[in-house]
Design an enzyme around this catalytic site. Structure first.
Site, PDB file in Angstrom:
ATOM      1  N   CYS A 249      -2.812  -6.528 -12.929  1.00 41.22           N
ATOM      2  CA  CYS A 249      -2.274  -5.252 -12.456  1.00 41.22           C
ATOM      3  C   CYS A 249      -3.444  -4.404 -11.955  1.00 41.22           C
ATOM      4  CB  CYS A 249      -1.511  -4.522 -13.558  1.00 41.22           C
ATOM      5  SG  CYS A 249      -2.511  -4.124 -15.007  1.00 41.22           S
TER       6      CYS A 249
ATOM      7  N   CYS B 180      -6.276  -3.469 -14.299  1.00 38.71           N
ATOM      8  CA  CYS B 180      -7.327  -4.471 -14.512  1.00 38.71           C
ATOM      9  C   CYS B 180      -8.479  -4.248 -13.539  1.00 38.71           C
ATOM     10  CB  CYS B 180      -6.761  -5.884 -14.336  1.00 38.71           C
ATOM     11  SG  CYS B 180      -5.491  -6.352 -15.534  1.00 38.71           S
TER      12      CYS B 180
ATOM     13  N   ASP C 101      -0.348   3.672  18.699  1.00 44.96           N
ATOM     14  CA  ASP C 101      -1.081   3.213  19.869  1.00 44.96           C
ATOM     15  C   ASP C 101      -0.170   3.333  21.089  1.00 44.96           C
ATOM     16  OD1 ASP C 101      -3.139   1.919  21.347  1.00 44.96           O
ATOM     17  OD2 ASP C 101      -2.033   0.045  21.177  1.00 44.96           O
TER      18      ASP C 101
END
Length: 748
Positions: free
Chosen positions: A26, A29, A444
């Protein structure tokens, strides 16, 4: 990321070390590893959970082994990257574990739930089948729970490990020391606990069911998370893999030799033939051509290059043969700089921990405390140990966060499937977390708002010259050219083209030839002047107007007079104006961010209703524009289709790629539009918001279910076997709620 960017003193003579990190389950961690590494003297580290990598700036005296040992001391593993090694497929690992566990778990659940299947000794067979699931199958949860325990933390894995282990161990106790192990025993379906039959039932089905449900959720999560690391691999595929070098043959001449791109050095001269990619950044030494830079700059029109012109790696040579001298190689090229920006964006992006983990961080310690309180309370109340322990186990089983674990991935899967039906691909919970907060849509121009293909913009004949005759003459002259503008003019012609003789290409100016026995030419206004032709003011005005709208202008001469002007441009894509209106209807501000010139950008913006224009923006600056908008407190979505958009797509809170774009843009995005229809972007935002609302609803009801069920279990009114069934029902409810997304239709 330079040492100065991360605050390391120059005198420390730092080095950059990349590590592959394993064992993270996760986002917490990754945060824990990063914190441990940053405690080392002179170290600045950034750990990316999505890509499973650590980017470390460390003093020169520190070795990679020191860093690896620090990661291992935190309870995880790390290693230096292996060159050209295929990426680790965590989804495949979980899938294999899930399939094996499901094969073993199905008969265990079936025997426990269907009395007719409970043959003599079935409970011992259940033990044999459940043992590999609870040990090997659930090992990732057990390992994570132990690692977190070392750091005084609890997560969903803690409760999964504790709940499944409790059900498994208590079932073994019932088999060995109670009546549950007697041959001929059958499960008694009772809702509440029977105070004198605590050791008469087994709960293997609850243990294996929880594990299979959670593994399914982890598999879906891993599939979406794994794609986050594909952006950098896609960028690596854009560049050339080999290069044709010019070598001195020792006799005053030169020879060509093809070598891997890694052998190219600054100062080397190399050949680029028509249709080939430019191997690296450099300067033209010899040759004339038009180079397509759209992959890097986003400019829709090819750029004419002559000796002395600069070119960038990964751009495409469209016509003539070029000889280029390398000015930058490897990590110093513009393409590599874009890749670094993408990595910086992915690593530095604030990735909030999953909502289920956030809830579990508070919920898990409370549940463990309630289970212990239940045990002690029943013992103090005079109940026997069997009943007290069984009630405590019921609390752990009923509260096991299977539904919480499924809340996000099942809704993501259902939303993704519905999105694919609509033409939208959704990647990762991050898109869902951010979609409802989006305030600005940056996009863009080329290939996003416009079609990204050249076509004839306008045909202006000179006085006394017919429009169709002008187009036919221009197409005939350009029919011998491979230039993209020439191809667009030829494609627009409908009449048969006359014969063409004595064709000549004048680099940087135009073309001339004999058409049906008459001299003719096509090219720039300066080329017409060189040929001694007067350009009427009416054609100059028409050319200036077309150029202001972003079109490329071609003057056409027939004999000794000007026949007219043909302009070529990139057209606005269908539904673009409708999509911009839809964004505004969602309360979103629109910003065009493009490498094209200002006049072309403003003309397109006016056509579709864009609020703000940022033109002539380089790739790194697109990234900077997004960060600037974010620095103003805005949550930004970015829509693009090119490599030049990849870094901005990664940095944006919500990256949306056009499906017809480059792999790098698609890989760097959170959402991908499978068709070149900008309206799908508005639909994607609507679908993402609905999917996030479904996830939150799942989490709410799963949590409420636990709040209601835990007191019932603690008071001794819930059999652990029924608690397991209720837990499964909550998961079914979450899945069913998620599947409602399959019928979602975005309104237009």
């Amino acid at each position: 990321m330079s040492p100065e960017q991360v605050g390391v003193r120059p005198e420390a003579r730092p080095q950059i070390i990349e590590l592959d990190v394993q064992g993270m389950t996760c986002a917490s961690c990754a945060a824990r590893i990063q914190k441990k590494l940053n405690k080392l003297d002179g170290v600045q580290a950034s750990v990316n959970y999505a890509t499973e990598k650590a980017h470390v700036v460390a003093p020169e005296v520190m070795s990679a082994d020191d860093l690896i040992e620090t990661v291992r001391a935190a309870g995880y593993d790390a290693a230096l990257p292996v060159p050209d090694a295929p990426p680790r497929d965590r989804a495949a690992e979980i899938r294999r574990r899930l399939i094996a566990c499901a094969v073993l778990a199905v008969p265990v659940i079936a025997m426990a739930m269907v009395p007719a299947l409970q043959f003599p000794g079935w409970q011992w067979v259940s033990l044999a089948l459940a043992t590999p699931v609870v040990t090997w199958g659930a090992w990732p949860f057990h390992k994570s729970a132990l690692v977190n325990l070392r750091h005084g933390a609890t997560t969903m894995d803690t409760l999964i490990s504790l709940g499944t282990s409790s059900a498994y161990i208590w079932s073994i106790v019932a088999l060995v020391f109670g009546d549950a192990g007697m041959i001929g025993m059958r499960h008694h379906w009772t809702l509440n606990l029977v105070r004198d039959e605590g050791l008469s039932a087994i709960y293997f089905e609850a243990a294996v069911g929880i594990i299979c449900f959670i593994l399914l959720g982890r598999y879906i999560e891993a599939r979406s998370r794994q794609d986050a690391s594909s952006a950098l691999r896609a960028l690596a595929e854009v560049g050339a893999k080999a290069v044709t070098l010019l070598r001195d043959d020792g006799a005053g001449g030169s020879s060509e030799v093809t070598v891997p791109i890694e052998a190219l050095a600054v100062g080397d001269e190399f050949v680029v033939r028509p249709g080939e990619k430019v191997a690296t950044d450099g300067v033209i030494v010899q040759g004339y051509s038009a180079v397509d830079n759209s992959v890097i700059t986003g400019e829709s029109l090819p750029v004419e290059v002559v000796p002395g012109s600069s070119v960038v790696g990964a751009s495409v040579n469209t016509t003539g043969r070029l000889v280029v001298r390398a000015t930058a190689v490897g990590a110093d090229t513009q393409l590599s700089q874009i890749a670094r920006l993408v990595e910086l964006a992915q690593t530095g992006k604030s990735r909030s921990q999953d909502l289920a983990n956030t809830i579990s961080g508070i919920f898990v310690p409370i549940v463990i405390g309630l289970a212990l309180l239940t045990l002690v309370a029943w013992l103090v109340a005079g109940q026997d140990a069997t009943f007290a322990v069984t009630a405590a186990v019921s609390v752990l089983i009923i509260s096991c966060p299977c539904a919480l674990g499924l809340a996000t991935p099942t809704a993501l899967l259902a939303g993704s499937l519905r999105g694919s039906q609509l033409g939208i691909l959704i990647r990762g919970p991050q898109a869902l977390e951010e979609a409802h907060r989006i305030q600005v849509v940056a996009m863009d121009k080329t290939g996003t708002i416009t079609a990204g293909r050249m076509s004839v913009h306008e045909i202006v004949p000179a006085d006394g010259y017919e429009r169709d005759a002008l187009l036919t003459l221009a197409a005939t002259l350009e029919s011998a050219s491979e230039h993209p503008i020439a191809r667009a003019i030829v494609a627009a012609a409908t009449a048969p083209l006359p014969s063409l003789e004595d064709f000549a290409n004048v680099p940087g100016r135009g073309v001339r030839a004999t058409v049906a026995g008459r001299r003719a030419a096509a090219g720039s206004a300066a080329f017409m002047t060189e040929l001694g032709l007067d350009v009427p003011n009416s054609l100059v005005t028409a050319a200036d107007t077309a150029a202001a709208e972003g079109a490329s202008v071609v003057f056409v001469a027939d004999g000794d007079r000007l026949a007219g002007v043909v302009s070529v441009a990139d057209r606005v894509a269908p539904n673009a104006a409708e999509a911009i209106a839809a964004f505004k209807g969602l309360g979103l501000r629109t910003v065009m961010v493009t490498g094209d010139n200002r006049s072309a950008a403003r003309h397109v913006a006016q056509q579709v209703g864009i609020d703000e224009v940022r033109a002539e923006v380089l790739p790194g600056d697109k990234f900077a524009v997004v960060r600037e908008l974010q620095a103003d407190g805005q949550h930004v979505a970015m829509i693009g289709d090119g490599v030049n958009d990849a870094a901005a797509l990664s940095q944006a809170d919500l990256g949306i790629a056009m499906g017809g774009g480059t792999d790098a843009a698609i890989a760097a995005s959170d959402l991908t539009l499978m068709r070149g229809d900008l309206m799908l972007a508005a639909d994607a935002v609507k679908l993402s918001r609905r999917t996030l609302a479904t996830i939150r609803g799942n989490l709410f009801w799963a949590f409420v279910y636990n709040v209601i069920a835990i007191p019932i279990a603690a008071l001794g009114y819930l059999n652990p076997m029924f608690a397991g069934a209720a837990m499964a029902f909550s998961s079914v409810f979450v899945v069913t709620n998620s599947l409602r997304l399959r019928a979602y239709r975005p309104g237009r």
